[in-house]
Design a protein around this motif. Structure first.
Motif, PDB file in Angstrom:
ATOM      1  N   UNK A 339     -23.138  23.929  45.611  1.00  0.00           N
ATOM      2  CA  UNK A 339     -22.651  24.254  44.277  1.00  0.00           C
ATOM      3  C   UNK A 339     -21.755  25.480  44.290  1.00  0.00           C
ATOM      4  N   UNK A 340     -22.161  26.516  45.028  1.00  0.00           N
ATOM      5  CA  UNK A 340     -21.366  27.742  45.099  1.00  0.00           C
ATOM      6  C   UNK A 340     -19.988  27.477  45.714  1.00  0.00           C
ATOM      7  N   UNK A 341     -19.947  26.633  46.751  1.00  0.00           N
ATOM      8  CA  UNK A 341     -18.663  26.283  47.378  1.00  0.00           C
ATOM      9  C   UNK A 341     -17.780  25.495  46.419  1.00  0.00           C
ATOM     10  N   UNK A 342     -18.393  24.570  45.688  1.00  0.00           N
ATOM     11  CA  UNK A 342     -17.647  23.760  44.719  1.00  0.00           C
ATOM     12  C   UNK A 342     -17.051  24.623  43.614  1.00  0.00           C
ATOM     13  N   UNK A 343     -17.843  25.552  43.097  1.00  0.00           N
ATOM     14  CA  UNK A 343     -17.349  26.399  42.006  1.00  0.00           C
ATOM     15  C   UNK A 343     -16.218  27.297  42.487  1.00  0.00           C
ATOM     16  N   UNK A 344     -16.332  27.789  43.711  1.00  0.00           N
ATOM     17  CA  UNK A 344     -15.258  28.611  44.271  1.00  0.00           C
ATOM     18  C   UNK A 344     -13.961  27.800  44.351  1.00  0.00           C
ATOM     19  N   UNK A 345     -14.083  26.566  44.815  1.00  0.00           N
ATOM     20  CA  UNK A 345     -12.920  25.677  44.912  1.00  0.00           C
ATOM     21  C   UNK A 345     -12.329  25.374  43.536  1.00  0.00           C
ATOM     22  N   UNK A 346     -13.182  25.020  42.595  1.00  0.00           N
ATOM     23  CA  UNK A 346     -12.711  24.646  41.255  1.00  0.00           C
ATOM     24  C   UNK A 346     -11.993  25.816  40.581  1.00  0.00           C
ATOM     25  N   UNK A 347     -12.582  27.002  40.657  1.00  0.00           N
ATOM     26  CA  UNK A 347     -11.963  28.176  40.036  1.00  0.00           C
ATOM     27  C   UNK A 347     -10.626  28.503  40.690  1.00  0.00           C
ATOM     28  N   UNK A 348     -10.595  28.444  42.015  1.00  0.00           N
ATOM     29  CA  UNK A 348      -9.356  28.791  42.736  1.00  0.00           C
ATOM     30  C   UNK A 348      -8.256  27.778  42.439  1.00  0.00           C
ATOM     31  N   UNK A 350      -8.103  25.650  39.937  1.00  0.00           N
ATOM     32  CA  UNK A 350      -7.783  25.699  38.508  1.00  0.00           C
ATOM     33  C   UNK A 350      -6.828  26.833  38.177  1.00  0.00           C
ATOM     34  N   UNK A 351      -7.060  27.994  38.798  1.00  0.00           N
ATOM     35  CA  UNK A 351      -6.179  29.150  38.556  1.00  0.00           C
ATOM     36  C   UNK A 351      -4.804  28.935  39.194  1.00  0.00           C
ATOM     37  N   UNK A 352      -4.785  28.422  40.419  1.00  0.00           N
ATOM     38  CA  UNK A 352      -3.508  28.193  41.109  1.00  0.00           C
ATOM     39  C   UNK A 352      -2.631  27.168  40.390  1.00  0.00           C
ATOM     40  N   UNK A 353      -3.272  26.169  39.797  1.00  0.00           N
ATOM     41  CA  UNK A 353      -2.530  25.114  39.093  1.00  0.00           C
ATOM     42  C   UNK A 353      -2.150  25.511  37.668  1.00  0.00           C
ATOM     43  N   UNK A 354      -2.670  26.639  37.209  1.00  0.00           N
ATOM     44  CA  UNK A 354      -2.366  27.079  35.847  1.00  0.00           C
ATOM     45  C   UNK A 354      -3.274  26.481  34.788  1.00  0.00           C
ATOM     46  N   UNK A 355      -4.338  25.787  35.204  1.00  0.00           N
ATOM     47  CA  UNK A 355      -5.278  25.214  34.238  1.00  0.00           C
ATOM     48  C   UNK A 355      -6.211  26.290  33.690  1.00  0.00           C
ATOM     49  N   UNK A 356      -6.516  27.274  34.532  1.00  0.00           N
ATOM     50  CA  UNK A 356      -7.426  28.366  34.173  1.00  0.00           C
ATOM     51  C   UNK A 356      -6.681  29.697  34.229  1.00  0.00           C
ATOM     52  N   UNK A 357      -7.119  30.700  33.461  1.00  0.00           N
ATOM     53  CA  UNK A 357      -6.510  32.029  33.563  1.00  0.00           C
ATOM     54  C   UNK A 357      -6.659  32.595  34.973  1.00  0.00           C
ATOM     55  N   UNK A 360      -9.932  33.847  36.936  1.00  0.00           N
ATOM     56  CA  UNK A 360     -10.884  32.998  37.648  1.00  0.00           C
ATOM     57  C   UNK A 360     -10.616  32.959  39.153  1.00  0.00           C
ATOM     58  N   UNK A 361      -9.443  33.393  39.555  1.00  0.00           N
ATOM     59  CA  UNK A 361      -9.161  33.494  40.983  1.00  0.00           C
ATOM     60  C   UNK A 361     -10.032  34.594  41.591  1.00  0.00           C
ATOM     61  N   UNK A 362     -10.227  35.663  40.841  1.00  0.00           N
ATOM     62  CA  UNK A 362     -11.102  36.748  41.309  1.00  0.00           C
ATOM     63  C   UNK A 362     -12.546  36.261  41.415  1.00  0.00           C
ATOM     64  N   UNK A 427     -12.554  24.978  49.510  1.00  0.00           N
ATOM     65  CA  UNK A 427     -12.447  26.339  48.984  1.00  0.00           C
ATOM     66  C   UNK A 427     -11.691  27.240  49.964  1.00  0.00           C
ATOM     67  N   UNK A 428     -11.962  27.069  51.260  1.00  0.00           N
ATOM     68  CA  UNK A 428     -11.274  27.872  52.291  1.00  0.00           C
ATOM     69  C   UNK A 428      -9.772  27.601  52.272  1.00  0.00           C
ATOM     70  N   UNK A 429      -9.407  26.347  52.107  1.00  0.00           N
ATOM     71  CA  UNK A 429      -7.989  25.979  52.042  1.00  0.00           C
ATOM     72  C   UNK A 429      -7.331  26.548  50.794  1.00  0.00           C
ATOM     73  N   UNK A 430      -8.013  26.418  49.667  1.00  0.00           N
ATOM     74  CA  UNK A 430      -7.443  26.870  48.405  1.00  0.00           C
ATOM     75  C   UNK A 430      -7.241  28.379  48.387  1.00  0.00           C
ATOM     76  N   UNK A 431      -8.165  29.099  49.034  1.00  0.00           N
ATOM     77  CA  UNK A 431      -8.057  30.548  49.078  1.00  0.00           C
ATOM     78  C   UNK A 431      -7.328  31.037  50.331  1.00  0.00           C
ATOM     79  N   UNK A 432      -6.953  30.103  51.209  1.00  0.00           N
ATOM     80  CA  UNK A 432      -6.191  30.395  52.423  1.00  0.00           C
ATOM     81  C   UNK A 432      -6.880  31.440  53.275  1.00  0.00           C
ATOM     82  N   UNK A 433      -8.174  31.251  53.472  1.00  0.00           N
ATOM     83  CA  UNK A 433      -8.975  32.221  54.236  1.00  0.00           C
ATOM     84  C   UNK A 433      -9.014  31.832  55.712  1.00  0.00           C
TER      85      UNK A 433
END
Length: 433
Positions: A339-348, A350-357, A360-362, A427-433
Motif C-alpha cells: 500500500x505504501x509503495x502504491x500511494x507513493x506511485x499514485x501521488x508522484x 498524479x503530481x507529475x501529470x498535473x492531476x494533483x497539486x 503531493x510530490x513531497x 514508484x522508483x521510476x516515477x521518482x527517478x530514484x
C-alpha cells in the motif's frame, strides 16, 4: 694370511655397504616423512588462512543502478520464469505477472537492456498458444483479476505483430462484455463473488479496458466503452466512499447478503491499505488512455484529489501507511509495504501529470524514503528485498474472510510479494530514484 685379510676386508666392506644402504634408506624415509608433514602443515596453514579470510560474495545486482532496476533484477533472479511470479510451482496467467511485467516494460524503456524485454516476451510466449488460447485462463470464471495481464499483450502485439497476442487480448476484451453486473451496472469482481464490487477490480480490468478501446475501438463503440469505464468509478465512489474519513471501503455488496456486508450500506467493515492502493493506481493509469475531451475525465481527477487528501491524513510520521489505514494505534496493525509503495506511485504520477497539486510530490518522496529506511533490505550479493508485504487479503470465499480488523492484520506477511515489488518499481521510476 693374505686371503684371510682379503676376506675380512670384503666382509667389512659388505657391512659398511649395508650400513650405508640402511642409512640412506633411513634418511630417505625421514625426508619423505618430513616432506609429508610439511605438505600437511602447509595444507593446514592454507586451510586456516582460507577460513580466516572472508569468502568473496559474487555480486548479482550492482549497487550503482537505480532502485527500479535493482529491484527488477532481483525479481528476475528470484523468479527466472515470469510465469512463476508470486511463488507458484506451476506457470499461470494471473494479475501479479501483468503488474510486475508492465513495471519491467518501463525499466526496459529507460535502460534499453534486452534482458528485460526478453523476460516479458517469455511470459506471453509460454502462456499464449499459436491459436491465441491462454493457458490456465478460464473465461467462464469471469474473474476480473485475470484481465490484468492483458496489458502485456497490448504491449507486445505492436512490437511483434504476432496475431496470437492480439487474439488473446480479444478474448480478454470479450470477458468484459459478458462480465456479470450489479443492478446499476457495476462489474462483479468474480462470478463466484456475486453482486460484489471490490476496489481491486478497478485496477485489474480498467487500464486494459481503456487501452484496448483507444487502440482498437472506433466511433460509437469507443464512446460507449469510455462511458462504461467512467461509470465503474462513479459507482465505487457512490457506494464505497466513507464521507467521514474520505477513505473507501474494500468491497461493496449490492445484495447486502454477505456476512461481511453492512446491512444498510452493503460495504465491508474496514479500509484496507492495498485495496485503496489498487484504486489509486487505477485512476492515474486509466487517465493515460481516457480522451482529453471525455466529460468523465474531470470527474476521475476530482475523485483522485479527494482520495489523496484523505490519505495524507493517515500517513504515518515514517512516511508509510498502516495495513488498516485508520487504525494505526491499534494492537496488531503494522506499516505495510504494498500500500505504501502504491500511494507513493499514485501521488508522484498524479503530481507529475498535473492531476494533483505539486505538494503531493513531497508526500510521495517522504513515503518513498520511508520505504527505503524501514522496509528495504539489501543482501551481500546486492539482491534487494521488500519486507512487510501483506501476502493476500480478500472477502468471502472458503474459508470465509469476514473483513474484520483481526482478519486483515493476521493474514500472512512476507517479503518480495510481487504485489509490493511491482508498485515499488513503479514508484522508483516515477521518482527517478
Amino acid at each position: 694370511m693374505n686371503a684371510n685379510r682379503f676376506k675380512n676386508r670384503t666382509r667389512t666392506n659388505s657391512l659398511n655397504s649395508n650400513f650405508m644402504k640402511k642409512s640412506h634408506n633411513t634418511v630417505k624415509h625421514l625426508l619423505i616423512v618430513f616432506s609429508a608433514l610439511s605438505i600437511m602443515g602447509c595444507k593446514e596453514e592454507s586451510k586456516e588462512k582460507k577460513e580466516a579470510e572472508p569468502a568473496v560474495t559474487k555480486t548479482i545486482v550492482p549497487e550503482n543502478l537505480k532502485w527500479s532496476e535493482r529491484m527488477m533484477l532481483s525479481e528476475i533472479e528470484r523468479f527466472p520464469k515470469a510465469s512463476k511470479l508470486d511463488f507458484v510451482d506451476k506457470p499461470r496467467w494471473s494479475y501479479t505477472n501483468g503488474l510486475v511485467l508492465m513495471a519491467c516494460a518501463e525499466v526496459y524503456q529507460r535502460s534499453n537492456e534486452q534482458k528485460y524485454y526478453d523476460y516479458i516476451y517469455a511470459y506471453a510466449d509460454e502462456l499464449v498458444g499459436e491459436d491465441g488460447t491462454i493457458k490456465t485462463y478460464s473465461l467462464e470464471s469471469q474473474n476480473l483479476d485475470m484481465v490484468k495481464s492483458g496489458d502485456v499483450l497490448l504491449y507486445l502485439y505492436p512490437k511483434t505483430k504476432e496475431e496470437r497476442f492480439l487474439r488473446a487480448a480479444q478474448t480478454l476484451r470479450s470477458q468484459i462484455d459478458t462480465q456479470p453486473r450489479t443492478p446499476d451496472g457495476g462489474f462483479w469482481h468474480k462470478k463466484r463473488y456475486p453482486y460484489q464490487m471490490w476496489l481491486d477490480g478497478l485496477y485489474m480490468a480498467h487500464p486494459f479496458y481503456a487501452h484496448y478501446t483507444l487502440e482498437y475501438d472506433k466511433g460509437s463503440s469507443a464512446q460507449k466503452a469510455y462511458d462504461d469505464i467512467v461509470h465503474q468509478f462513479d459507482l465505487i465512489q457512490e457506494h464505497s466512499l466513507d464521507a467521514e474519513t474520505g477513505l473507501l471501503y474494500h468491497g461493496w455488496d449490492s445484495s447486502k447478503e454477505q456476512r461481511w456486508a453492512n446491512k444498510e450500506t452493503g460495504t465491508s467493515p474496514h479500509f484496507w491499505s492495498r485495496a485503496m492502493g489498487w484504486y489509486g493506481m487505477a485512476m492515474v493509469d486509466v487517465l493515460d488512455y481516457l480522451p482529453a475531451n471525455h466529460p468523465g475525465r474531470k470527474r476521475i481527477i476530482g475523485y483522485l484529489n479527494q482520495y489523496a487528501e484523505a490519505l495524507t491524513k493517515y500517513q504515518d510520521e515514517t512516511g508509510l501507511w498502516y495495513q488498516v489505514l485508520d487504525m494505526g494505534d491499534k494492537e496488531g496493525n503494522y506499516l505495510e509495504a504494498s500500500g505504501s509503495s502504491m500511494f507513493s506511485y499514485v501521488f508522484a504520477k498524479g503530481a507529475h501529470k498535473g492531476y494533483l497539486p505539486e505538494t503531493y510530490l513531497a508526500s510521495a518522496e517522504i513515503a518513498y524514503q520511508g520505504i527505503l529506511d524501514n522496509l528495504i533490505s539489501v543482501e551481500d550479493n546486492g539482491m534487494v528485498n521488500l519486507n512487510q508485504v501483506c501476502a493476500v487479503a480478500g472477502l468471502g470465499g472458503d474459508p470465509y474472510r469476514d473483513g474484520s480488523y483481526e482478519y486483515y492484520v493476521n493474514e500472512k506477511i512476507r517479503s518480495n510479494d510481487p504485489k509490493g515489488t511491482g508498485p515499488f518499481i513503479f514508484a522508483s521510476l516515477e521518482l527517478d530514484k
